[in-house]
Enzyme design. Structure first.
Site, PDB file in Angstrom:
ATOM      1  N   LYS A  25       0.838  -1.213   0.000  1.00 12.67           N
ATOM      2  CA  LYS A  25       0.000   0.000   0.000  1.00 12.67           C
ATOM      3  C   LYS A  25       0.868   1.257   0.000  1.00 12.67           C
ATOM      4  O   LYS A  25       0.630   2.175  -0.783  1.00 12.67           O
ATOM      5  CB  LYS A  25      -0.913  -0.036   1.229  1.00 12.67           C
ATOM      6  CG  LYS A  25      -1.855   1.133   1.339  1.00 12.67           C
ATOM      7  CD  LYS A  25      -3.103   0.771   2.117  1.00 12.67           C
ATOM      8  CE  LYS A  25      -2.893   0.778   3.612  1.00 12.67           C
ATOM      9  NZ  LYS A  25      -2.826   2.127   4.194  1.00 12.67           N
ATOM     10  N   ARG A  30       2.928   5.978  -3.340  1.00 14.76           N
ATOM     11  CA  ARG A  30       4.081   6.785  -3.773  1.00 14.76           C
ATOM     12  C   ARG A  30       4.349   6.632  -5.265  1.00 14.76           C
ATOM     13  O   ARG A  30       4.742   7.587  -5.938  1.00 14.76           O
ATOM     14  CB  ARG A  30       5.316   6.396  -2.947  1.00 14.76           C
ATOM     15  CG  ARG A  30       5.229   6.905  -1.503  1.00 14.76           C
ATOM     16  CD  ARG A  30       6.127   6.093  -0.584  1.00 14.76           C
ATOM     17  NE  ARG A  30       6.245   6.638   0.764  1.00 14.76           N
ATOM     18  CZ  ARG A  30       5.354   6.447   1.748  1.00 14.76           C
ATOM     19  NH1 ARG A  30       4.268   5.731   1.520  1.00 14.76           N
ATOM     20  NH2 ARG A  30       5.555   6.963   2.940  1.00 14.76           N
ATOM     21  N   ARG A 126      -8.927  12.568  11.646  1.00 13.43           N
ATOM     22  CA  ARG A 126      -7.513  12.305  11.955  1.00 13.43           C
ATOM     23  C   ARG A 126      -6.695  13.596  11.861  1.00 13.43           C
ATOM     24  O   ARG A 126      -7.003  14.472  11.061  1.00 13.43           O
ATOM     25  CB  ARG A 126      -6.976  11.207  11.025  1.00 13.43           C
ATOM     26  CG  ARG A 126      -7.694   9.883  11.265  1.00 13.43           C
ATOM     27  CD  ARG A 126      -7.237   8.795  10.339  1.00 13.43           C
ATOM     28  NE  ARG A 126      -5.843   8.474  10.528  1.00 13.43           N
ATOM     29  CZ  ARG A 126      -5.157   7.659   9.727  1.00 13.43           C
ATOM     30  NH1 ARG A 126      -5.769   7.102   8.689  1.00 13.43           N
ATOM     31  NH2 ARG A 126      -3.905   7.396   9.953  1.00 13.43           N
ATOM     32  N   SER A 172       7.027   9.614  11.946  1.00 20.17           N
ATOM     33  CA  SER A 172       5.942   9.414  10.976  1.00 20.17           C
ATOM     34  C   SER A 172       6.482   9.491   9.557  1.00 20.17           C
ATOM     35  O   SER A 172       6.984  10.524   9.124  1.00 20.17           O
ATOM     36  CB  SER A 172       4.858  10.486  11.178  1.00 20.17           C
ATOM     37  OG  SER A 172       4.005  10.496  10.048  1.00 20.17           O
ATOM     38  N   ASP A 322       1.677  -0.721  11.808  1.00 24.47           N
ATOM     39  CA  ASP A 322       0.405  -1.210  11.257  1.00 24.47           C
ATOM     40  C   ASP A 322       0.111  -2.653  11.661  1.00 24.47           C
ATOM     41  O   ASP A 322      -1.007  -3.138  11.482  1.00 24.47           O
ATOM     42  CB  ASP A 322       0.416  -1.102   9.722  1.00 24.47           C
ATOM     43  CG  ASP A 322       0.419   0.345   9.269  1.00 24.47           C
ATOM     44  OD1 ASP A 322       0.012   1.228  10.052  1.00 24.47           O
ATOM     45  OD2 ASP A 322       0.838   0.605   8.122  1.00 24.47           O
ATOM     46  N   ARG A 395      -7.758  -3.118   9.502  1.00 22.98           N
ATOM     47  CA  ARG A 395      -6.802  -3.998  10.196  1.00 22.98           C
ATOM     48  C   ARG A 395      -7.411  -4.615  11.458  1.00 22.98           C
ATOM     49  O   ARG A 395      -7.027  -5.705  11.868  1.00 22.98           O
ATOM     50  CB  ARG A 395      -5.512  -3.249  10.514  1.00 22.98           C
ATOM     51  CG  ARG A 395      -4.809  -2.752   9.257  1.00 22.98           C
ATOM     52  CD  ARG A 395      -3.353  -2.461   9.471  1.00 22.98           C
ATOM     53  NE  ARG A 395      -2.844  -1.587   8.428  1.00 22.98           N
ATOM     54  CZ  ARG A 395      -2.472  -1.979   7.210  1.00 22.98           C
ATOM     55  NH1 ARG A 395      -2.550  -3.251   6.878  1.00 22.98           N
ATOM     56  NH2 ARG A 395      -2.026  -1.113   6.318  1.00 22.98           N
TER      57      ARG A 395
HETATM   58  C1  S3P Z   1       2.492   4.977   6.106  1.00 22.37           C
HETATM   59  C2  S3P Z   1       3.050   5.334   7.297  1.00 22.37           C
HETATM   60  C3  S3P Z   1       2.484   4.953   8.595  1.00 22.37           C
HETATM   61  C4  S3P Z   1       1.476   3.822   8.474  1.00 22.37           C
HETATM   62  C5  S3P Z   1       0.539   4.019   7.324  1.00 22.37           C
HETATM   63  C6  S3P Z   1       1.303   4.111   6.018  1.00 22.37           C
HETATM   64  C7  S3P Z   1       3.120   5.452   4.860  1.00 22.37           C
HETATM   65  O1  S3P Z   1       1.854   6.082   9.173  1.00 22.37           O
HETATM   66  O2  S3P Z   1       0.748   3.691   9.669  1.00 22.37           O
HETATM   67  O3  S3P Z   1      -0.364   2.933   7.229  1.00 22.37           O
HETATM   68  O4  S3P Z   1       2.825   4.901   3.789  1.00 22.37           O
HETATM   69  O5  S3P Z   1       3.917   6.397   4.938  1.00 22.37           O
HETATM   70  P1  S3P Z   1       2.706   7.200   9.962  1.00 22.37           P
HETATM   71  O6  S3P Z   1       3.841   7.529   9.119  1.00 22.37           O
HETATM   72  O7  S3P Z   1       1.808   8.367  10.178  1.00 22.37           O
HETATM   73  O8  S3P Z   1       3.068   6.534  11.254  1.00 22.37           O
END
Ligand code: S3P
Length: 437
Positions: A25, A30, A126, A172, A322, A395
């Site tokens: 995902k 990206r 969020r 993050s 995740d 999830r």
């Molecule tokens: C992700 C980063 C994570 C993850 C999300 C996908 C990403 O979130 O929980 O499912 O693709 O950059 P955070 O970066 O906010 O922790």
């Protein structure tokens, strides 16, 4: 789309299977963004054809990118806009996806037109302040117009930004990537420093798409020199280890199981789930490892003779953020305590995953102590089947269907429709593995 309600009965026989989980995902989002902005075409294989990633792909189409053939969203040619996007005629719908919204906001903040981003009820509750702060410091004009302060819909008056050297207040990858994506479209050097290593797909794909990106301090500091020229580059997206994780735990807890999952992404910033499950006693082996832009391989998991509790290290948390709901399920079947702390980020995911995971485990008779930043699970007591809410969180739904495989009596999960935001075909895989009573 997955069914609203899915039921499962305890499995008396082991799970046997050999299959691929859908594409990653994070990488799919990206690739849609970078391929959509690039000059020339990108042949995409194994794109995650889920609601979340299709929304991001559609957003790039709204900016002028072309997808051909449209009928097959797993494998397609993406013709990018060569850094000359057109203003979107309508609001961009990010559905359930925080990644889609935060990454797109980074791009749109640096483009010379107005746009707005919205999503479903969960996404509109969020926090978006975490991207608004650094992007505003770059000079972007972003407004959170939601009913809840700091939340979507986001209104963006895009334009020329200034580079920034930003210290992330939380680990993050989404915030890191939003700043780097804005930075790649901005004159000068934009840098981010993160408090812990987070998934590095943006950095790897920058290199793949010909974007100069400097990674220092063992990955903690990342810089991009803008503005960049992106060139389309073909890519095959590996399977999502976060989706594979459900089967790693399912096979681990159902006696007599053996599953092989092919071509799963093994990016070291994503594989802590394998390390932690092995530490708990899981029998997991990896073969056919291929070192590509995103490494991948085949994972075989056999049921564990015995699982034991463990303590997650703070630096492991972003690497398996995740996977914590499904890890908590494994912990409920392990002897002793499993401590999951330093994970307050779980409170702002698709649901408050500390509350929803702990609540559902308790509803099955599990023993969980909840903390502001995580939970401690005392495993080993048998779980009872139950009727559980998934709180619209994909999830949570999948994790507790796996728990139901080893509970006493049937388990029913309500509100499962969002499973298709990350794992289209989950129900098909589930039904191919389980034996119905
Ligand atoms: C992700 C980063 C994570 C993850 C999300 C996908 C990403 O979130 O929980 O499912 O693709 O950059 P955070 O970066 O906010 O922790």
């Amino acid at each position: 789309m997955a069914s609203n309600t899915i039921s499962i009965t305890p499995q008396q026989e082991g799970l046997q299977g050999d299959f691929c989980v859908p594409g990653d995902k994070s990488i799919s989002h990206r690739v849609a963004i970078l391929g959509g902005l690039a000059g020339g075409s990108t042949q995409v294989r194994n794109f995650l054809c889920s609601a979340d990633c299709l929304n991001t792909l559609r957003a790039m189409q709204q900016l002028g990118a072309r997808v051909s053939p449209e009928a097959n969203p797993t494998c397609f040619t993406l013709t990018g806009v060569a850094q000359q996007p057109t203003p979107p005629a309508q609001q961009i719908d990010c559905g359930n996806s925080g990644t889609g919204m935060r990454l797109l906001a980074g791009v749109l903040a640096a483009l010379p037109f107005a746009s707005s981003l919205s999503g479903d009820e969960s996404l509109c509750s969020r926090p978006m302040g975490r991207i608004i702060t650094p992007l505003s410091a770059m000079g972007a004009r972003l407004q959170a117009c939601g009913a809840k302060p700091g939340c979507a819909p986001l209104h963006i008056e895009g334009g020329r930004l200034s580079p920034i050297d930003y210290e992330l207040p939380m680990a993050s990858a989404q915030v890191k990537s939003a700043v780097l994506l804005a930075g790649m479209l901005t004159q000068g050097t934009t840098s981010v420093r993160q408090p812990a290593i987070t998934r590095d797909h943006t950095e790897r794909l920058f290199s793949h798409f010909g974007i100069p990106c400097r990674v220092e301090d063992a990955g903690l500091r990342v810089s991009v020199e803008g503005p960049v020229t992106l060139r389309g580059r073909d890519i095959t997206i590996p399977g999502d280890i976060s989706s594979a994780a459900f089967w790693l735990v399912a096979a681990g807890i159902v006696p007599g199981s053996c599953l092989t999952l092919r071509h799963v992404g093994l990016n070291p910033t994503r594989t802590a789930i394998i390390d932690v499950l092995r530490r708990m006693g899981a029998d997991i082996s990896i073969s056919q490892r291929v070192d590509a832009c995103e490494p991948y391989g085949d994972i075989t998991v056999r049921s564990a003779a015995r699982l034991v509790g463990t303590e997650l290290r703070p630096e492991e948390i972003p690497n398996l953020i995740d996977e914590i709901p499904i890890l908590a399920v494994a912990a409920a079947f392990a002897e002793g305590e499993t401590s999951i702390r330093h994970a307050a980020e779980l409170r702002v995911k698709e649901s408050d995953r500390i509350a929803t995971t702990a609540g559902n485990l308790r509803a099955m008779g599990g023993c969980v102590q909840e903390y502001d930043d995580g939970m401690v699970i005392s495993g080993g007591a048998p779980l009872q089947g139950a009727v559980l809410d998934s709180f619209g969180d994909h999830r949570i739904a999948m994790s507790f269907l796996v728990a139901g495989m080893r509970a006493a009596g049937p388990t029913t999960l309500l509100r499962c429709e969002n499973i298709s935001t990350s794992y289209p075909g989950f129900e098909t895989h589930l039904h191919s593995l389980i034996h119905t009573a």
